[in-house]
Scaffold this active site. Structure first.
Site, PDB file in Angstrom:
ATOM      1  N   ALA A   9       0.845  -1.323   0.080  1.00  0.00           N
ATOM      2  CA  ALA A   9      -0.185   0.351  -0.127  1.00  0.00           C
ATOM      3  C   ALA A   9       1.049   1.500  -0.088  1.00  0.00           C
ATOM      4  O   ALA A   9       0.227   2.525  -0.424  1.00  0.00           O
ATOM      5  CB  ALA A   9      -0.765  -0.131   1.613  1.00  0.00           C
ATOM      6  N   ASN A  10       2.172   1.131   0.511  1.00  0.00           N
ATOM      7  CA  ASN A  10       3.224   2.518   0.834  1.00  0.00           C
ATOM      8  C   ASN A  10       3.612   2.960  -0.435  1.00  0.00           C
ATOM      9  O   ASN A  10       4.574   3.625  -0.653  1.00  0.00           O
ATOM     10  CB  ASN A  10       3.742   2.292   2.152  1.00  0.00           C
ATOM     11  CG  ASN A  10       3.387   2.490   2.493  1.00  0.00           C
ATOM     12  OD1 ASN A  10       1.974   2.572   2.970  1.00  0.00           O
ATOM     13  ND2 ASN A  10       4.173   2.414   3.610  1.00  0.00           N
ATOM     14  N   ARG A  12       4.467   2.609  -5.310  1.00  0.00           N
ATOM     15  CA  ARG A  12       3.918   3.451  -5.906  1.00  0.00           C
ATOM     16  C   ARG A  12       2.318   3.197  -7.097  1.00  0.00           C
ATOM     17  O   ARG A  12       1.652   4.093  -6.838  1.00  0.00           O
ATOM     18  CB  ARG A  12       5.201   3.059  -7.459  1.00  0.00           C
ATOM     19  CG  ARG A  12       5.923   4.163  -7.196  1.00  0.00           C
ATOM     20  CD  ARG A  12       7.287   4.505  -8.414  1.00  0.00           C
ATOM     21  NE  ARG A  12       7.454   2.665  -8.532  1.00  0.00           N
ATOM     22  CZ  ARG A  12       9.104   2.859  -7.901  1.00  0.00           C
ATOM     23  NH1 ARG A  12       9.721   3.315  -6.941  1.00  0.00           N
ATOM     24  NH2 ARG A  12       9.620   1.062  -7.416  1.00  0.00           N
ATOM     25  N   MET A  13       2.346   1.751  -6.776  1.00  0.00           N
ATOM     26  CA  MET A  13       1.107   1.449  -7.563  1.00  0.00           C
ATOM     27  C   MET A  13       0.476   1.193  -6.807  1.00  0.00           C
ATOM     28  O   MET A  13      -1.070   1.006  -6.271  1.00  0.00           O
ATOM     29  CB  MET A  13       1.086  -0.017  -8.487  1.00  0.00           C
ATOM     30  CG  MET A  13       1.769   0.306  -9.784  1.00  0.00           C
ATOM     31  SD  MET A  13       0.580   1.021 -10.667  1.00  0.00           S
ATOM     32  CE  MET A  13      -0.879  -0.155 -11.093  1.00  0.00           C
ATOM     33  N   ASP A  34       1.491  -3.513   4.105  1.00  0.00           N
ATOM     34  CA  ASP A  34       2.858  -2.818   3.818  1.00  0.00           C
ATOM     35  C   ASP A  34       4.371  -3.874   4.168  1.00  0.00           C
ATOM     36  O   ASP A  34       3.851  -4.241   5.614  1.00  0.00           O
ATOM     37  CB  ASP A  34       3.815  -1.410   3.375  1.00  0.00           C
ATOM     38  CG  ASP A  34       4.296  -1.353   2.341  1.00  0.00           C
ATOM     39  OD1 ASP A  34       4.394  -1.186   1.521  1.00  0.00           O
ATOM     40  OD2 ASP A  34       4.963  -1.398   2.195  1.00  0.00           O
ATOM     41  N   THR A  75       1.286  -7.666  -8.923  1.00  0.00           N
ATOM     42  CA  THR A  75       3.034  -7.533  -9.144  1.00  0.00           C
ATOM     43  C   THR A  75       3.414  -8.413 -10.084  1.00  0.00           C
ATOM     44  O   THR A  75       2.426  -9.667 -10.470  1.00  0.00           O
ATOM     45  CB  THR A  75       3.117  -8.081  -7.510  1.00  0.00           C
ATOM     46  OG1 THR A  75       2.621  -6.958  -6.710  1.00  0.00           O
ATOM     47  CG2 THR A  75       4.739  -8.226  -7.923  1.00  0.00           C
ATOM     48  N   PHE A 102      -2.546  -3.998 -16.513  1.00  0.00           N
ATOM     49  CA  PHE A 102      -4.154  -3.219 -16.233  1.00  0.00           C
ATOM     50  C   PHE A 102      -4.437  -2.161 -17.334  1.00  0.00           C
ATOM     51  O   PHE A 102      -5.798  -1.348 -16.849  1.00  0.00           O
ATOM     52  CB  PHE A 102      -4.138  -2.335 -14.422  1.00  0.00           C
ATOM     53  CG  PHE A 102      -3.995  -3.515 -13.544  1.00  0.00           C
ATOM     54  CD1 PHE A 102      -5.303  -4.873 -13.572  1.00  0.00           C
ATOM     55  CD2 PHE A 102      -3.045  -3.407 -12.816  1.00  0.00           C
ATOM     56  CE1 PHE A 102      -5.096  -5.369 -12.414  1.00  0.00           C
ATOM     57  CE2 PHE A 102      -3.111  -4.950 -11.471  1.00  0.00           C
ATOM     58  CZ  PHE A 102      -4.308  -5.708 -11.502  1.00  0.00           C
ATOM     59  N   HIS A 129      10.773   0.832 -19.108  1.00  0.00           N
ATOM     60  CA  HIS A 129      10.524   0.947 -17.702  1.00  0.00           C
ATOM     61  C   HIS A 129      11.410   2.437 -17.668  1.00  0.00           C
ATOM     62  O   HIS A 129      12.291   2.287 -17.429  1.00  0.00           O
ATOM     63  CB  HIS A 129      10.489   0.255 -16.930  1.00  0.00           C
ATOM     64  CG  HIS A 129       8.941  -0.968 -17.346  1.00  0.00           C
ATOM     65  ND1 HIS A 129       8.821  -1.606 -18.154  1.00  0.00           N
ATOM     66  CD2 HIS A 129       8.223  -1.280 -16.813  1.00  0.00           C
ATOM     67  CE1 HIS A 129       7.983  -2.455 -18.409  1.00  0.00           C
ATOM     68  NE2 HIS A 129       7.283  -1.448 -17.782  1.00  0.00           N
ATOM     69  N   LYS A 133      12.442  -0.086 -11.607  1.00  0.00           N
ATOM     70  CA  LYS A 133      11.226  -1.665 -11.843  1.00  0.00           C
ATOM     71  C   LYS A 133      12.725  -2.654 -11.515  1.00  0.00           C
ATOM     72  O   LYS A 133      13.957  -2.230 -11.604  1.00  0.00           O
ATOM     73  CB  LYS A 133      11.006  -1.705 -13.185  1.00  0.00           C
ATOM     74  CG  LYS A 133      10.962  -2.475 -13.384  1.00  0.00           C
ATOM     75  CD  LYS A 133       9.701  -3.262 -14.321  1.00  0.00           C
ATOM     76  CE  LYS A 133       9.359  -4.364 -14.610  1.00  0.00           C
ATOM     77  NZ  LYS A 133       8.139  -4.128 -13.540  1.00  0.00           N
ATOM     78  N   GLY A 139       6.425  -7.979 -16.906  1.00  0.00           N
ATOM     79  CA  GLY A 139       5.640  -8.819 -16.696  1.00  0.00           C
ATOM     80  C   GLY A 139       4.671  -9.070 -18.501  1.00  0.00           C
ATOM     81  O   GLY A 139       4.839  -9.913 -18.484  1.00  0.00           O
TER      82      GLY A 139
END
Ligand SMILES: NC(=O)C1=CN([C@@H]2O[C@H](COP(=O)(O)OP(=O)(O)OC[C@H]3O[C@@H](n4cnc5c(N)ncnc54)[C@H](OP(=O)(O)O)[C@@H]3O)[C@@H](O)[C@H]2O)C=CC1
Ligand SMILES: O=C(O)C1=N[C@H](C(=O)O)C[C@H](O)C1
EC number: 1.17.1.8
Length: 244
Positions: A9-10, A12-13, A34, A75, A102, A129, A133, A139
């Site tokens: 949750a902390n 970037r995504m 997190d 992920t 997504f 990217h 990363k 992926g």
């Protein structure tokens, strides 16, 4: 209301996903987890979204599945062995969506690449990217190469023409299911990919650019809303977008 928990949750995504869930009238953010947080908080959720790290996702996924939660995995790094294992662990009615990308444009890019693959002698994937990363190839590039390879095999096509016999430093890149894949990491980028196809006298390039992580959020919200309607294991957003 669909109750959503976010793992990573902390990040970037994860932080972008938390904001998107909080802004949706039909979703409620009930857990932000997190590194160092107790996953038990996720038991309050109907759906858990994972945006952590390729080295963490397998353990998280097993935990969520065994807790009976629906799971949306964003992920990268979920391989075929883990997919097979998860399929066997699912309880009746439980849904797991593993989504390499997504972004609607990225989903379409992968489909168009698979459609085009049988018409060209050569095909290579270049993913580009941001330099933070962790994994390469992405992926999305892995999935793209897999669907291209499957389409070419179905059409009876082998590998593309390539006279290279001397490549001591790996300049020709990696291969995924026989498809060359190249990874660029560069400051200023977010997430981008080109699929290059070529045959006698012509080339065809399919390019997708995510210019901001907001590009992924409509897909994340769709996955949270629909995962319970797709029991079992589903890879990609295609089925949720009525593309299958
Ligand atoms: N499917 C898609 O459309 C997209 C997928 N991704 C993928 O999502 C993943 C995350 O990307 P991004 O947000 O950029 O990465 P970040 O590094 O920004 O965020 C990951 C977060 O997860 C945390 N984390 C790591 N391990 C665990 C764990 N075991 N439990 C809970 N939290 C954990 C990290 O903490 P710490 O920093 O302390 O390690 C960090 O806060 C990557 O695999 C990326 O490829 C990204 C964009 C789109
Ligand atoms: O790490 C990222 O940023 C991204 N990861 C995903 C991937 O590995 O394909 C999706 C998108 O490319 C952004």
């Amino acid at each position: 209301m669909i109750k959503v928990g976010v793992l990573g949750a902390n990040g970037r995504m994860g932080s972008e996903a938390c904001g998107a869930v909080e802004g949706a009238d039909d979703l409620e953010l009930v857990a932000r987890v997190d590194v160092g947080d107790d996953r038990e908080a996720l038991r309050a959720a109907d759906v858990v979204v994972d945006f952590t790290h390729p080295s963490a996702v397998a353990d998280n996924l097993r935990w969520c599945v065994d807790a009976g939660l629906h799971v949306v995995v964003g992920t990268s790094g979920v391989g075929q062995d883990l997919l097979d294992e998860v399929r066997g662990r699912l309880q009746p009615g439980q849904g797991v969506l593993v989504v390499p990308n997504f972004g609607i444009g990225a989903v379409l890019m992968m489909r168009f690449a698979a459609q085009a693959a049988r018409f060209f002698d050569s095909v290579e994937v270049i993913e580009l990217h941001h330099p933070r990363k962790a994994d390469a190839p992405s992926g999305t590039a892995t999935r793209t190469a897999q669907v291209i390879a499957a389409a070419r095999a179905e059409a009876g096509l082998g590998s593309g023409p390539d006279a290279t016999t001397h490549d001591p430093d790996g300049a020709r890149g990696a291969t995924v299911d026989g498809i060359p894949v190249h990874a660029v990491r560069m400051a200023g980028l977010v997430a981008h990919q080109e699929v290059l196809l070529g045959t006698e006298g012509e080339t065809f390039t399919i390019r997708h650019d995510s210019l901001h992580r907001s590009s992924f959020m409509p897909g994340v919200l769709l996955a949270c809303r629909k995962v319970a309607e797709h029991p079992g294991l589903t890879v990609g957003l295609d089925a949720l977008l009525d593309l299958d």
